[in-house]
Design a protein around this motif. Structure first.
Motif, short mmCIF file in Angstrom:
data_model
loop_
_atom_site.label_atom_id
_atom_site.label_comp_id
_atom_site.label_asym_id
_atom_site.label_seq_id
_atom_site.Cartn_x
_atom_site.Cartn_y
_atom_site.Cartn_z
N VAL A 1 0.84 -1.20 0.00
CA VAL A 1 0.00 0.00 0.00
C VAL A 1 0.88 1.25 0.00
N VAL B 1 -0.85 -5.15 -1.91
CA VAL B 1 -2.15 -4.78 -2.47
C VAL B 1 -3.06 -6.00 -2.63
N LYS C 1 -9.11 -1.40 -1.47
CA LYS C 1 -8.48 -1.14 -2.77
C LYS C 1 -9.06 0.12 -3.40
N LEU D 1 -7.52 2.99 -1.77
CA LEU D 1 -6.14 3.16 -2.23
C LEU D 1 -6.13 3.81 -3.61
#
Lengths: 448, 291, 609
Positions: free
Chosen positions: C453, C504, C512, C515
């Motif tokens: 991340v 990830v 996700k 992100l």
């Protein structure tokens, strides 16, 4: 001096530097045991390590794949037969090297074989392995002059003896000659000098010639030599088609040849390239109009393209098996080779056998494996027996003075046996046709 | 050597070698167009076709049988390779596909070397095409003219398959939009297997047809593969007409340059490819945005 | 963690190189084989940077191997130069120059095109070297007689010989090569190269000039190849013509894949395996020419089943064992988004020249996009003022995605202009537009899937910190000022701070999505476009994300495409409705709700769903 070496003087230089290098000097490569040998014979190359045991090793790299694979296999068989004969003290070998009993200086000869792919790089890498791993005292192998030249230089750098395999370039014992390399076989200039008069007599004067030339030292020098020796008779070059090694198709080159108006096609291509280009020349109808000449004979060419194509074709060669009718050593060689391998040897095998036999002779005469001494034995100019009569090594360029054999292809109807492809037309003595030793700029370099 | 006779000779020779190159390239391009896989084993398949034909010729002595067997054998080989290996790679990056086909190519070449040795093998041209054909000042091997005709016929056949049949429709749909084939409710995998087989066949067929011209070695395919790349890049990747155009252009470049100096033939080929890339990156007949 | 011990890898490499001559002879390696392995390994470092790290599979490295080798060998064999290291350096420069020339052409395309072009260009080099340039390269003969170096240091003389003596010279060269490569990998450029490999589209969209970075990687790889090529000549005393052949490139690719890509040491291991097997299969097993078949099969199997090569397989195996040993190291629950606005203002954002502009942030005029005669967007006028939160809605197929792509310059409009902060950005590259402060988050996640991340966010933050392109190859990524703080604050803002070190692939879907937004945020945009930020989320995730959007709109202008009408009407100040590629209506949420056209065309349809 051209090459830096890991010889004794430098080691001394390193050690001189004392305490600073004490640590590094303990590392391999900086430290090697000082030679146990006498002061006049310091360690050099693989000597004395290579002959310390009860056997000595020879590194053999021949092309077993690629364009020259067929010829490489034949060469290899010649080498293997020679090693067998050296170790057993065969009469044939002893006829060439009279001092031989069994082995060389009583040591058994062993060897390693690697595939050079006819590439200089591969060959150098393999020989480098044979030298460092097996402490080879001699190495050999080339079916390409590019490999021969590279290995020549490599031999001089490593100070290990090298006998060329097949190598037709003038440069091998000319501008790229070295103290540590020796050549048995004929080459471009001798081929041209021997073949040209025969061609002029058979085909005539004032002819137009087309060349098919492989693009490396062998092709270039052979082409140049042929041109030079045919020129006085009024021959002109209408085209010279230079092709890379291993070209897949010659149609473009051959169309240029077909449209050049040449009377004679001199095909210098070698190995599979020669097979392919010759077959295609036939397909393009060129051979019906132009006379084919093979200046540097290719083992198995006639077999591969068929006797119809080589019928009437002139070629220069090192050896052809029907010479056995004339030379007893040739008879012994052809018989023992055929017995072992089931076919008649070609000149690659003959060259290979002779090269090893001559080395054995030189070592026996030197009485030591110490390379400078062996070189001097080679250079002594001792006349020795060969499969084509008496021959001797020329000290100035390490080229064997030996006859060139001119052959002409037989028509299928005239062949007495399946292997009877060529008729020996003439055996041209070597002294008469060889250039002066310095004509190609040979400088042999140092002994140590 | 630039003379009129030589120019015309080389022009014709370029056409003959170009047609063959076009045929091989079509195989490469339809495989890529449909499956999205760049087949680096294509050159090896070309070579393998020649050897398969050689085996059949040795067994039967018939040219026709040799050609038929060479082509069919490659359909099978292609389908098997697709089923066993390539199928694992559809979901993986294109680089992986390139790597695995590169490896397959090496395996094929080395298997042939193991089986047949490095000695050259020859398949003679059929007796009815063995001679030479005088065409005015140009003497040309009859068999090479036959090769030209066969290649042209094969290309026409491929054209019919691609543009006139259901399979061809699916393949072309796949080239336009790879997602669409699945939506048509067709067993995509079976189509892929077939297409890979057909693409391999194009190479293998060219290989056996060309065998009497070149004589066979295991390394025969490598230079052909590189030339095929150039053809496809010039014509446009995935474009069937592009492969034909590219093939003919490449053949002519190789042949015509050799009039001046054969050493520059290949260099000139790559110069032209570079020019195409700079001026028209998708290739002469390529679709924009497919890269 | 390894990375916390500075120079650990370097130290281990040095130890390994020093220990090698004492250890490997017992394993049956001759010094010459080891030397060859080192040369291949060095050659492979560059290739690994290119393929393993940047994802560019080149089959043309032989071109640079040969170029560097022949330049150095030519200088050394023609008495133009006696200084071996200097000749090697010139060889490296020569290879790098060739790399620029080839890279400019080859990098115009990617994937299979790139691979094919590199093959063809390498063949061109071979033909050139073989014939037209044979006066310099020796053609088929190569250049024999390349000398070995002699060093004079502090009054000492070290004349490099062959065998183990040569080894020390090569080992020193390899060590330099690996140290430089490690620095590159740990530099900002290294991180960007990996990002390009994993997702070139996004690497570009967050503001990196990926074309230039790829070229940089290509040239670095060429330089390494040239270095190795020069050493080949020095090592053998002979520069072979076959250095240029396709075989060389192919062998390099295979060795790297066998050893493992993106490891730097993979090529070395691959070369060791390759050369050892070659000798072993030929000499001991007696396979003769069939040795290559075995290697080919090994290669196919590795590509199929052990994609990351021997080193990758080893790492995976270790990770598997460790994973079993320590199953407790699992992730916690995803934390909710704070309603407190995070202190974004504390990050010193790079000043942009448009900061003083006071007009509309974005102004599009007559935007039209046609695909093969079919118009996806037709004649759209669109203006957004500073600080606004605008929603763009419309039924599927209304042309919202195309519209967004045009606004961020991902696709050029067929007609019309776009002005951002008063500057015409029509036709600019998406990376340049991002650098100006305009970026978007994607409808379908565009993440760097093989990274953590924090690494993801760092890629975007690097573009903001360093600009569109900078060649700080040897600088540590940790020395980029403010980078760490920016990553941390961005992660805090989207509620992923606790998940910073998680790959990830292990994130939940909602994470996700956040992100995805964080990547856009990390570029510190003044105008942020969000393409369906709520798509596919659970009700709880939606609530969190709506809160997130409320947080991030402070100090920014936002344009949101969204299907979730509740969220749209809760968030947006103004709404633009697209229908069949045209602008149907625009106004406040109330005006839109009242608009009968909109009700007919769109809202009614949604209500009926």
């Amino acid at each position: 001096m051209q090459f830096a070496r890991s010889g004794a003087p430098k080691r001394r230089d390193v050690l001189k530097s004392g305490a600073v290098l004490a640590a590094t000097a303990a590392l391999p490569g900086f430290w090697m045991p000082m030679a146990q040998a006498a002061e006049d014979q310091p360690a050099i190359g693989t000597w004395p390590a290579g002959s310390a045991g009860d056997s000595v090793f020879i590194g053999i790299s021949v092309p077993r794949t690629g364009t020259y694979a067929v010829q490489g296999e034949d060469e290899l068989k010649g080498y293997m037969l020679a090693v067998e004969h050296i170790n057993s003290g065969d009469p044939l070998l002893r006829a060439i090297s009279p001092k031989t009993t069994k082995g060389v200086l009583g040591k058994k000869v062993t060897y390693g074989v690697a595939d050079s792919e006819a590439k200089p790089n591969t060959a150098v890498q393999e020989q480098s392995r044979f030298i460092s791993q097996n402490k080879a005292v001699l190495f050999t192998g080339s079916t390409s002059s590019a490999v021969a030249v590279a290995l020549n230089k490599f031999a001089q750098r490593e100070k290990v003896l090298y006998v060329t395999g097949i190598s037709g370039s003038n440069d091998t014992t000319g501008k790229d000659c070295v103290r540590y390399g020796f050549r048995q076989c004929f080459y471009g200039q001798t081929a041209a000098a021997a073949l040209a008069p025969v061609l002029i007599k058979a085909i005539g004067k004032d002819k137009k010639a087309a060349y098919l030339t492989p693009d490396y030292t062998y092709g270039h020098t052979v082409q140049k030599s042929m041109e030079e020796y045919l020129k006085p008779a009024g021959w002109t070059t209408v085209t010279n088609q230079v092709a890379p090694l291993g070209a897949p198709d010659y149609s473009s080159y051959l169309l240029n040849v077909a449209n050049s108006g040449a009377d004679v096609l001199l095909n210098i291509n070698w190995g599979h390239d020669a097979v392919l280009s010759t077959q295609q020349a036939k397909q393009f109808g060129i051979l019906a109009k132009q006379k084919l000449v093979i200046p540097y004979q290719i083992p198995f060419l006639a077999k591969e393209v068929g006797a119809e194509l080589t019928a009437g074709v002139y070629a220069a060669t090192d050896f052809w098996w029907t010479l056995q009718d004339k030379f007893p050593l040739a008879k012994m060689f052809v018989e023992s080779f055929e017995k072992k391998y089931g076919y008649k040897p070609e000149w690659g095998a003959e060259n290979a056998y002779m090269s090893f036999a001559m080395w054995a002779d030189a070592v026996e005469r030197a009485g030591t494996f110490y390379p400078p001494a062996v070189i001097k034995a080679f250079e002594a100019g001792q006349h020795i027996q060969s499969m084509v009569g008496e021959v001797w090594m020329r000290a100035a360029d390490h080229q064997l003075v030996r006859p060139v054999v001119i052959v002409q292809g037989k028509r299928p109807a005239d062949m007495k046996s399946p292997d009877d492809y060529w008729e020996v037309v003439e055996i041209v003595p070597g002294e008469g046709v060889m250039q002066a030793p310095d004509a190609f700029g040979c400088k042999l370099g140092p002994y140590t | 050597m630039i003379t009129w006779p030589n120019f015309v000779s080389q022009l014709f020779n370029g056409l003959a070698s170009g047609a063959l190159l076009a045929l091989i390239s079509c195989g490469l391009t339809i495989i890529y167009g449909t499956l999205g896989v760049l087949n680096l084993a294509h050159g090896a398949m070309f070579m393998l076709g020649g050897y398969a034909g050689y085996v059949a010729f040795q067994a039967t002595g018939s040219y026709v049988v040799a050609v038929a067997f060479g082509a069919l054998f490659l359909v099978v080989v292609g389908a098997v390779i697709e089923r066993v290996v390539i199928r694992q790679f559809y979901d993986r990056p294109p680089e992986d596909q390139i790597l695995v086909t590169f490896g397959i190519g090496i395996v094929i070449v080395e298997l042939v070397r193991l089986g047949f040795g490095s000695l050259t093998k020859t398949v003679p041209p059929p007796s009815w095409a063995a001679g030479v054909t005088p065409m005015g000042f140009l003497i040309y091997p009859t068999y090479r003219i036959v090769v030209l005709a066969i290649a042209a016929a094969a290309l026409a056949a491929l054209y019919i398959v691609l543009y006139r049949t259901r399979l061809g429709m699916i393949v072309r749909a796949g080239i336009e939009d790879s997602g669409m084939v699945g939506m048509l409710g067709i067993n995509v995998y079976r189509v892929f297997m077939l297409v890979f087989g057909v693409g391999a066949m194009a190479a293998g067929f060219a290989g056996i047809v060309n065998a009497p011209v070149v004589s066979l070695t295991p390394d025969l395919g490598e230079s052909i593969l590189v030339q095929t790349f150039v053809v496809v890049v010039i014509g446009g990747v995935g474009s069937f007409p592009g492969a034909i155009l590219g093939g003919l252009i490449a053949g002519e470049i190789l042949s015509l340059t050799s009039m001046v100096n054969p050493a520059y033939s290949e260099v000139m080929l790559f110069v032209v490819m570079t020019l195409v890339l700079l001026l028209r990156p998708q290739g002469l007949l390529g679709l924009k945005g497919r890269a | 963690m390894r990375r916390h011990i500075p120079l650990l890898v370097e130290a281990l490499t040095a130890i390994g190189l020093i220990a090698t001559p004492f250890v490997v002879p017992h394993l049956g390696f001759a010094p010459d084989t080891v030397n060859q392995i080192l040369t291949w390994g060095l050659f492979g470092i560059g290739f690994d940077l290119l393929y393993g790290y940047t994802g560019l599979l080149s089959f043309g490295q032989s071109a640079f191997f040969g170029t560097g080798g022949f330049v150095a060998a030519y200088l050394l064999t023609n008495n133009l130069m006696a200084n071996v290291p200097l000749a090697l350096l010139i060889g490296i420069v020569g290879a790098a120059v060739a790399g620029v020339a080839v890279g400019v052409i080859a990098l115009r395309r990617t994937g299979i095109y790139f691979a094919m072009i590199t093959v063809a260009i390498a063949e061109t080099f071979f033909f050139l070297e073989n014939s037209p340039l044979s006066a310099w390269t020796g053609g088929e003969n190569g250049l024999p007689g390349v000398p070995t170096p002699t060093f004079h240091l502090f009054g000492l003389t070290w004349a490099v010989g062959t065998g183990w003596s040569m080894y020390w010279f090569l080992a020193a060269c390899y060590f330099i090569g690996i140290v430089v490569a490690l620095r590159i990998v740990r530099s900002p450029v290294g991180a960007i190269l990996i990002a390009i490999r994993d997702n070139p589209l996004r690497a570009r969209a967050v503001g990196h000039a990926i074309g230039l970075y790829k070229l940089a990687a290509f040239v670095v790889a060429a330089a390494y190849a040239g270095f190795a090529g020069g050493l080949l000549g020095v090592m053998q005393g002979f520069m072979p013509p076959d250095a240029f052949t396709f075989d060389t490139s192919g062998q390099l690719v295979m060795q790297t894949v066998i050893g493992g890509g993106a490891t730097l040491f993979g090529p070395l291991l691959g070369a060791a395996v390759w050369l050892y097997l070659r000798d072993f299969l030929q000499a001991v097993v007696g396979l003769g020419a069939a040795w290559k078949l075995v290697l080919g099969l090994v290669f196919v199997l590795l590509v199929t089943f052990l994609r990351r090569g021997l080193i990758g397989g080893l790492v995976d195996a270790v990770a598997l064992l460790r994973g079993r040993a320590r199953p407790a190291e699992a992730e916690g629950d995803a934390p909710a988004i704070s309603t407190e606005p995070p202190p974004l203002a504390s990050i010193a954002r790079r000043r942009r020249q448009d900061d003083a502009f006071t007009g509309p942030v974005l102004e599009a005029r007559g935007l039209t996009k046609t695909y093969g005669g079919i118009a996806a967007n037709r004649d759209i006028d669109f203006t957004v003022t500073a600080g606004e939160l605008r929603a763009v809605i419309g039924p599927n197929g209304a042309g919202k995605s195309t519209f967004f792509k045009m606004l961020t310059c991902e696709v050029p409009p067929s007609a019309g202009t776009i002005r951002f902060h008063g500057r015409d950005i029509t036709g600019l590259d998406v990376s340049r537009v991002c650098q100006m402060g305009l970026t978007k988050s994607y409808q379908v996640n565009q993440l760097f899937a093989r990274q953590t991340v924090a690494q993801n966010v760092m890629v975007a933050a690097l573009a903001e910190r360093r600009g569109i392109f900078r060649l700080d190859l040897l600088r540590s990524i940790r020395s980029v000022r403010g980078l760490q703080a920016q990553v941390e604050q961005t992660l805090a803002m989207v509620g992923l701070a606790a998940r910073a070190e998680v790959p990830v692939a292990e994130l939940a879907y909602g994470e996700k999505r956040r992100l995805e937004i964080a990547l856009a945020l990390a570029a510190s945009p003044s105008l942020l476009l969000l393409d369906e930020p709520l798509a596919g989320m659970s009700p709880r995730e939606r609530v969190e994300t709506v809160q997130l959007l409320k947080n991030i709109r402070r100090g920014r202008t936002l344009i949101v495409v969204e299907h979730d009408m509740d969220a749209v009407f809760e968030l947006a100040e103004r709404i633009t409705v697209l229908h069949e590629g045209r602008k149907l209506a625009e106004g406040t949420p109330e005006e839109i709700q009242r608009n009968s056209f909109v009700q007919d065309a769109y809202l009614g349809g949604v209500a009926a769903e």
